[in-house]
Structure formats: structure tokens, C-alpha cells
Design an enzyme around this catalytic site. Structure first.
Site, mmCIF file in Angstrom:
data_model
loop_
_atom_site.group_PDB
_atom_site.id
_atom_site.type_symbol
_atom_site.label_atom_id
_atom_site.label_comp_id
_atom_site.label_asym_id
_atom_site.label_seq_id
_atom_site.Cartn_x
_atom_site.Cartn_y
_atom_site.Cartn_z
ATOM 1 N N ASP A 35 -22.168 -51.651 28.043
ATOM 2 C CA ASP A 35 -22.631 -50.726 28.390
ATOM 3 C C ASP A 35 -24.057 -51.261 28.702
ATOM 4 O O ASP A 35 -24.603 -52.592 27.856
ATOM 5 C CB ASP A 35 -22.139 -49.740 28.570
ATOM 6 C CG ASP A 35 -21.323 -48.216 28.347
ATOM 7 O OD1 ASP A 35 -20.253 -49.504 28.501
ATOM 8 O OD2 ASP A 35 -20.579 -48.172 26.458
ATOM 9 N N ASP A 41 -30.600 -45.147 24.189
ATOM 10 C CA ASP A 41 -29.382 -45.579 22.765
ATOM 11 C C ASP A 41 -30.164 -45.963 21.807
ATOM 12 O O ASP A 41 -29.463 -45.365 20.810
ATOM 13 C CB ASP A 41 -28.105 -46.315 23.943
ATOM 14 C CG ASP A 41 -27.779 -45.144 24.663
ATOM 15 O OD1 ASP A 41 -26.618 -44.249 24.753
ATOM 16 O OD2 ASP A 41 -27.542 -45.211 25.748
ATOM 17 N N GLU A 64 -21.658 -47.166 17.820
ATOM 18 C CA GLU A 64 -21.364 -47.797 18.442
ATOM 19 C C GLU A 64 -21.966 -48.706 20.134
ATOM 20 O O GLU A 64 -21.809 -49.116 20.216
ATOM 21 C CB GLU A 64 -21.384 -46.248 19.867
ATOM 22 C CG GLU A 64 -20.534 -46.220 20.619
ATOM 23 C CD GLU A 64 -21.139 -46.030 22.251
ATOM 24 O OE1 GLU A 64 -20.423 -47.049 22.743
ATOM 25 O OE2 GLU A 64 -21.931 -45.435 22.764
ATOM 26 N N GLU A 65 -23.525 -48.510 18.930
ATOM 27 C CA GLU A 65 -24.795 -49.251 19.712
ATOM 28 C C GLU A 65 -24.683 -50.718 18.583
ATOM 29 O O GLU A 65 -25.636 -51.466 19.534
ATOM 30 C CB GLU A 65 -26.286 -48.883 19.518
ATOM 31 C CG GLU A 65 -26.036 -47.567 20.678
ATOM 32 C CD GLU A 65 -25.568 -47.412 21.801
ATOM 33 O OE1 GLU A 65 -26.002 -48.457 22.683
ATOM 34 O OE2 GLU A 65 -24.737 -46.952 22.766
ATOM 35 N N ASP A 83 -21.552 -42.539 17.099
ATOM 36 C CA ASP A 83 -22.199 -42.332 18.623
ATOM 37 C C ASP A 83 -23.664 -42.225 18.852
ATOM 38 O O ASP A 83 -23.656 -40.488 19.108
ATOM 39 C CB ASP A 83 -21.366 -41.688 19.482
ATOM 40 C CG ASP A 83 -21.023 -42.377 20.838
ATOM 41 O OD1 ASP A 83 -23.309 -42.442 21.026
ATOM 42 O OD2 ASP A 83 -20.367 -42.261 22.215
ATOM 43 N N LEU A 85 -25.895 -41.427 20.952
ATOM 44 C CA LEU A 85 -26.379 -40.755 22.068
ATOM 45 C C LEU A 85 -25.175 -41.045 23.116
ATOM 46 O O LEU A 85 -25.628 -41.413 24.421
ATOM 47 C CB LEU A 85 -27.278 -41.281 23.033
ATOM 48 C CG LEU A 85 -28.149 -39.966 23.584
ATOM 49 C CD1 LEU A 85 -28.420 -38.551 23.051
ATOM 50 C CD2 LEU A 85 -29.331 -40.557 24.341
ATOM 51 N N ASP A 86 -24.079 -40.256 22.916
ATOM 52 C CA ASP A 86 -22.934 -40.398 24.147
ATOM 53 C C ASP A 86 -23.283 -39.593 25.507
ATOM 54 O O ASP A 86 -23.844 -38.382 25.539
ATOM 55 C CB ASP A 86 -21.394 -39.143 22.609
ATOM 56 C CG ASP A 86 -20.448 -39.793 24.335
ATOM 57 O OD1 ASP A 86 -19.874 -40.691 24.050
ATOM 58 O OD2 ASP A 86 -20.021 -38.490 24.934
ATOM 59 N N GLU A 225 -15.928 -41.407 18.934
ATOM 60 C CA GLU A 225 -16.115 -40.152 19.621
ATOM 61 C C GLU A 225 -14.655 -39.438 20.026
ATOM 62 O O GLU A 225 -14.702 -38.631 19.662
ATOM 63 C CB GLU A 225 -15.677 -41.122 20.870
ATOM 64 C CG GLU A 225 -17.120 -41.016 21.652
ATOM 65 C CD GLU A 225 -16.581 -42.479 23.025
ATOM 66 O OE1 GLU A 225 -15.849 -42.873 22.917
ATOM 67 O OE2 GLU A 225 -18.112 -42.329 23.459
#
Ligand code: AHG
Length: 278
Positions: A35, A41, A64-65, A83, A85-86, A225
Site C-alpha cells: 500500500d 499511517d 502493519e507498517e 495496525d 491506522l486501518d 486485523e
């Protein structure tokens, strides 16, 4: 554990302020899932890491980042996946987004998940913590206040079917159609946190992110998630299963960023899912 929840609260308060004032430019980098990373994020990830670094009981974090696990305290007991900032692409259209946390002992696998939490940044900022029970808190001023304990009914009235419909498999499409034929209403924003939060607060329903022809392993990341929400739903009296109707909490990811098809719902909807998925 209390110190971890406090660090999550502090992070939520800081991220809510970032969302209020930040610009929504894209950064130059891309994350492991490919992404484009929004600046927001990256900033949210930094906020959370900073707050977790203050907690001595945390051994390592995985975001996640980030490409890999980061050690915090060698002697710490807990591992945290998050995560930051989903659904961050929804920020610029002013829809709700969220932060998701899973807290593990020993290693990052579902059976070691001892607690989870998420924060939803909407018209109000709310936090849900699944530990002994599932508890809802709401931000007022600089503090999260306990609102109530959450539990799911046996059956809901809404469904949130994710993924590109063109790429759904025939049995999945039949299931979604059947549920609508039974009078369920569509509630889908494209943000997992607000969509699952709605099902939880309305007492039931079905959220699905299936295997599709373009994404045979689904889209949603197991550690960041899927597992945290599986614990929330199970502790609230519901279910989190994959496309083989297996408990999501039994999944063992091979890599930090692995994904899985996932379905979250109350008892009735998950029994219906088993009819179509076996
Ligand atoms: P992202 O963080 O890349 O915006 O993804 C959001 C996730 C999740 O929050 C949501 O349920 C799902 O992607 C929506 O995907 P579809 O648009 O494919 O339904």
C-alpha cells in the site's frame, strides 16, 4: 497488562489529534503489503511505538507498517501486533478509521493471544478492550470512560460483505444473497474497524472478507486485523472463522504479513455460513 492498555489509550488520544490536524499527503514509501503509506499511517505508527517503548512488560512489537518485528525489552512478557491506522484511505473522505491491537504471550499466534483492543475514530472516539470481558470506553476530554460491557445476540440484522463482487466465488455470492433475502440490511463502509464495531454494538450480523479470484487468501492480515477481532467476537459470544469454518484463533501465520479469508458474526450467521462453506 494495565500499563499496556494505558499506552493504547494514550496512543488513541494522540492519533485522534493527528487525524484532526494532519494533512493527508502520501509519503514516499510503501509498506510490505504494497500500500502507499499515508503520512498519517507513518505518524500513527510512531506514536504507538513511542508509547509501547515506555512499557517494560512488552518484549516485542510488530506493526502493519513495519517489515519485521521490533524488540522492545528482552525480558518483557508480551508481544503486540498492531495496525496503527486501518482503513486510512477513508480519512480523506471523512469516514471512520481505527487502530487495532493484539496482545500475545510467547509468540505471535492465535492460541497465544491473551487480549485485544481497537479504537475507532469517528464522530466519537471509542475503544473496545477484550480481556476478561469485552468493554466499551468512550473518549471525553483527555480520558476514556467506561460505557458498558458488550455481548452479541444469537442473530443480527445487518451484513458487511467485503471484497470485489465480480471476484466473489459462486457459493459466497449465494450466501450473501440468501442473507439479504432474509431481510438483512447492507452496512459496509470499507473500514474493518467501524464495520465490525457496528455489528458488535448492534448486537449481531455478519462481516465477511472472503477468498476471491484475485485474492485467494483474502485481503485482511492475520496478525494485525483478523486475530484481534476474532478474540473480540469470541469473547462477546460470537464467532470468527475462516473459509473452512475453522476458528480463526487456531490459524498459525507463517509470515508476519500473511492474510486469511475471515468471517465474523453471531451464532445464527456463522451457522448459515457453514451451510454454504461446509
Ligand atoms: P486499507 O487499510 O488498505 O484501507 O484497507 C482497509 C481494509 C479493511 O479495513 C476493510 O475491511 C477492507 O480493507 C476493505 O476492502 P475492500 O475495499 O476490498 O472491500
Amino acid at each position: 497488562m494495565e500499563k499496556i492498555f494505558q499506552a493504547i489509550e494514550r496512543s488513541g488520544i494522540e492519533i485522534a489529534k493527528l487525524i484532526d490536524r494532519d494533512s493527508f499527503e502520501y509519503s514516499d514509501s510503501a509498506n510490505t503489503s504494497g500500500d502507499n503509506q499515508l503520512k498519517l499511517d507513518v505518524e500513527s505508527d510512531k506514536v504507538i511505538e513511542k508509547n509501547f517503548r515506555e512499557v517494560t512488560s512488552i518484549r516485542a512489537i510488530s506493526s502493519e507498517e513495519k517489515d519485521r518485528e521490533v524488540e522492545i525489552n528482552r525480558d518483557g512478557k508480551y508481544l503486540i501486533s498492531y495496525d496503527p491506522l486501518d482503513g486510512s484511505s477513508l480519512v480523506d473522505v471523512n469516514l471512520s478509521v481505527g487502530s487495532i491491537f493484539g496482545i500475545y504471550e510467547n509468540s505471535f499466534r492465535g492460541s497465544n493471544l491473551v487480549a485485544s483492543a481497537y479504537i475507532v475514530y469517528g464522530p466519537r472516539v471509542e475503544m473496545v478492550v477484550a480481556y476478561d470481558e469485552v468493554k466499551l470506553y468512550r473518549l471525553a476530554g483527555e480520558k476514556f470512560h467506561f460505557v458498558k460491557t458488550l455481548s452479541l445476540n444469537e442473530k443480527g440484522k445487518i451484513q458487511a460483505p467485503g471484497g470485489t463482487q465480480k471476484n466473489w466465488l459462486p457459493h459466497h455470492k449465494k450466501m450473501v444473497d440468501d442473507i439479504f433475502q432474509q431481510g438483512y440490511r447492507l452496512r459496509y463502509s470499507g473500514g474493518m474497524v467501524p464495520d465490525l464495531h457496528q455489528i458488535l454494538l448492534k448486537g449481531g450480523g455478519l462481516f465477511s472478507y472472503p477468498a476471491t479470484t484475485d485474492k485467494p487468501k483474502g485481503k485482511l492480515r492475520i496478525l494485525f486485523e483478523v486475530l484481534p477481532f476474532a478474540l473480540v467476537f469470541e469473547k462477546a459470544g460470537g464467532y470468527g472463522v475462516d473459509d473452512k469454518s475453522q476458528r480463526l484463533l487456531n490459524i498459525e501465520p507463517q509470515h508476519l504479513h500473511d492474510t486469511s479469508p475471515c468471517f465474523f458474526g453471531s451464532k445464527y450467521e456463522i451457522s448459515l455460513l457453514k451451510k454454504y462453506y461446509g
